[in-house]
Design an enzyme around this catalytic site. Structure first.
Site, short mmCIF file in Angstrom:
data_model
loop_
_atom_site.label_atom_id
_atom_site.label_comp_id
_atom_site.label_asym_id
_atom_site.label_seq_id
_atom_site.Cartn_x
_atom_site.Cartn_y
_atom_site.Cartn_z
N HIS A 271 39.35 40.87 30.10
CA HIS A 271 40.06 41.65 30.94
C HIS A 271 40.61 43.00 30.12
CE1 HIS A 271 38.76 39.59 34.66
NE2 HIS A 271 39.93 38.86 34.84
N HIS B 133 40.56 43.86 40.93
CA HIS B 133 41.11 42.04 40.84
C HIS B 133 42.07 41.60 42.11
CE1 HIS B 133 41.66 38.38 38.53
NE2 HIS B 133 40.56 38.74 37.88
N ASP C 17 33.93 30.39 39.38
CA ASP C 17 34.15 31.35 38.42
C ASP C 17 32.93 31.91 37.61
OD1 ASP C 17 35.86 33.10 37.13
OD2 ASP C 17 36.86 31.69 35.87
N GLU D 41 35.08 40.41 42.25
CA GLU D 41 35.11 41.27 41.46
C GLU D 41 33.75 41.78 41.25
OE1 GLU D 41 36.94 39.52 37.95
OE2 GLU D 41 37.66 38.15 39.36
C1 BGC Z 1 38.23 35.48 35.70
C2 BGC Z 1 38.92 34.15 35.50
C3 BGC Z 1 40.26 34.53 34.99
C4 BGC Z 1 41.09 35.13 36.04
C5 BGC Z 1 42.55 35.86 35.36
C6 BGC Z 1 39.04 36.22 36.67
O1 BGC Z 1 38.49 37.45 36.84
O2 BGC Z 1 37.00 35.20 35.87
O3 BGC Z 1 38.24 33.29 34.36
O4 BGC Z 1 41.03 33.15 34.78
O5 BGC Z 1 40.17 36.51 36.17
O6 BGC Z 1 43.13 35.97 36.56
#
Ligand code: BGC
Length: 390
Positions: A141, A213, A283, A355
Site C-alpha cells: 500500500h 480502501h 485476501d 478494492e
Molecule cells: C490487504 C491485506 C492487508 C490490509 C491492510 C488489504 O488491502 O489485502 O492483506 O492486511 O489491506 O489493512
C-alpha cells in the site's frame, strides 16, 4: 512536463449526475436542490495542520463524509429497508485516529501502488528500485507513508455534492521514480451512488495503482461480524499467491474453490475451507470480467457490477462497478478490536474491503495487465459504489 490540472469533475461525471437528477425528478424520490456540502473541523495532525470533514448530502438524506488526510471516506450513512440510517464504513472520529497505528487504511485512497510489491523491488529501464518492505518481506500500500497517510488539497464543488482531492508525490517519494500528480474526485449522486474518479500524470515512467480502501459492514460500522453478509463477485478467475500474498503469476479458475462467488453466497459459508495461508481468511485478487472500459462512469455502470455485497438483516446492498482489471476481496482478517468511531471495537472479520485496482505485484509480472504510467499519458480510473435496499 507541466501536470494536467482540472478544477471541475470530468464531463462524464457531470453527465451521469445530470442523468441521476433527471431520474430523481421523474420518480419524485429526491430534491436535487438540497444537495450540498457542509465543512466541519476534523481535528489537527501531529504537526498542527487542521483537517476538515466534508459532508456531502443528497436529497434523500444520504451522506458521504470525507477528509483530506488520505483523501479518505470517513462515513457513509445509508438507509436500511425501513429507512433507518447507519454509517456502513469503519473509521475514526477525527484525524488523529487516521494518523495512529490503529489505522489499517480505513476508507483511504491508497497509492502510489496499492497492494503488494514482492520484496519491495522492481526494475525499470535497467534500474532497480528498492521500496520500503513495510509488510515484511514485501512492500504494501505505497510504503511507510503512502498516499493514504498524506494531506491532500481539497477542492469542494458544493453544488454537485462533490470534492476533488489533489496530491503531488515528488520524485523519490517512498522510493518510487518520478513525480506524480494525482487527483481523486468523490461525487455523491441523487441515486445514492458514490462515484470515485482518479487521475494521475507522471514525469518519468513509474508504476501507479490507486485504490479505495473502505471497510464495509452494511449492518453498521462496529457490528460484530461480516460473515453473515452475502457476496457475489463476477469473476471466473483469480491470481493464486504464495504465503506472503505475492501472486505466483498464474491466473486460475475459481471453480470448485471457496473463492467461487459467481452465485451469491454468505462470506462465512466456506471461509474455513480456504487453504491455510497467512491471509487468515479471504485476501485474494480476482481477475474481474469485462474490464478495460473506456468512457467514464456511464460505461462502467452499463457493464454491470463486479461485486454485490448485501446484508440480509438490514436489506442494505452495495453494488460495485469499476473499469479496473482486479478486485481484492479482503475479509478484515487483521482487524484486532481497536476502537474506532464512537469507541466501537473493530473485531476480526467485522468488515470487508472490496478494492478495485490493478493486480498485486503487476510491476514484476509481465503476464499481468500493466500498471506502468508513462510521461504524457494519463492514468484514469472510475469506480462507483451504488447503495440500495432489497
Ligand atoms: C490487504 C491485506 C492487508 C490490509 C491492510 C488489504 O488491502 O489485502 O492483506 O492486511 O489491506 O489493512
Amino acid at each position: 512536463m507541466e501536470p494536467m490540472t482540472r478544477t471541475v469533475p470530468h464531463l462524464s461525471i457531470l453527465l451521469l449526475l445530470l442523468m441521476a437528477l433527471v431520474a430523481c425528478n421523474a420518480t419524485g424520490t429526491g430534491d436535487p436542490a438540497a444537495s450540498k456540502i457542509d465543512v466541519r473541523p476534523f481535528g489537527a495532525t501531529a504537526d498542527g495542520t487542521a483537517a476538515n470533514l466534508f459532508v456531502l448530502r443528497n436529497g434523500r438524506g444520504t451522506e458521504a463524509h470525507l477528509t483530506e488526510f488520505g483523501a479518505t471516506l470517513v462515513s457513509m450513512n445509508v438507509a436500511d429497508r425501513g429507512g433507518e440510517r447507519a454509517d456502513v464504513v469503519l473509521g475514526f472520529d477525527d484525524v488523529s485516529g487516521y494518523e495512529s497505528d490503529a489505522n489499517q487504511y480505513f476508507g483511504s485512497t491508497v497509492g502510489r501502488v496499492a497492494n503488494r510489491v514482492a520484496g519491495g523491488r522492481f526494475t525499470l529501464e535497467g534500474r532497480t528500485y528498492q521500496l520500503a518492505t513495510n509488510n515484511d518481506p514485501n512492500h504494501l500500500h505505497g510504503g511507510d507513508r503512502g498516499y493514504s497517510h498524506r494531506m491532500w488539497r481539497a477542492e469542494p464543488h458544493p453544488s454537485l455534492a462533490s470534492v476533488t482531492f489533489r496530491l503531488t508525490s515528488e520524485d523519490g517519494d517512498e522510493g518510487y521514480p518520478g513525480r506524480v500528480d494525482a487527483t481523486v474526485t468523490y461525487t455523491l449522486t441523487e441515486a445514492d451512488e458514490l462515484i470515485i474518479e482518479y487521475s494521475a500524470t507522471a514525469d518519468q515512467p513509474t508504476p501507479v495503482n490507486l485504490t479505495h480502501h473502505s471497510y464495509f459492514n452494511l449492518a453498521g460500522a462496529g457490528s460484530a461480524s461480516v460473515l453473515g453478509h452475502e457476496l457475489q463477485v463476477n469473476a471466473d478467475r483469480y491470481t493464486p499467491a504464495d504465503e506472503t500474498l505475492i501472486p505466483t503469476g498464474a491466473i486460475e479458475s475459481v471453480a470448485g474453490t471457496p473463492l467461487d462467488f459467481r452465485a451469491p453466497e454468505l462470506i462465512g459459508a466456506r471461509i474455513g475451507e480456504l487453504d491455510d495461508t497467512s491471509a487468515l481468511g479471504y485476501d485474494h485478487n480476482y481477475a474481474v470480467r469485462s474490464r478495460a472500459l473506456k468512457g467514464g462512469p456511464g460505461a462502467v455502470m452499463a457493464a454491470g457490477p463486479v461485486a454485490v455485497l448485501s446484508d440480509p438483516s438490514s436489506g442494505r446492498t452495495l453494488e460495485l462497478f469499476t473499469d479496473q482489471p482486479g478486485l481484492q476481496f479482503y475479509s478484515g482478517n487483521f482487524l484486532k478490536g481497536a476502537k474506532g468511531k464512537g469507541g466501537a471495537p473493530y473485531a476480526h472479520r467485522s468488515a470487508c474491503c472490496l478494492e478495485t485496482q490493478g493486480y498485486p505485484d503487476a510491476i514484476n509480472e509481465p503476464g499481468f495487465p500493466s500498471v506502468l504510467l508513462m510521461p504524457g499519458e494519463e492514468y484514469r480510473q472510475f469506480t462507483v459504489h451504488r447503495f440500495l435496499v432489497d
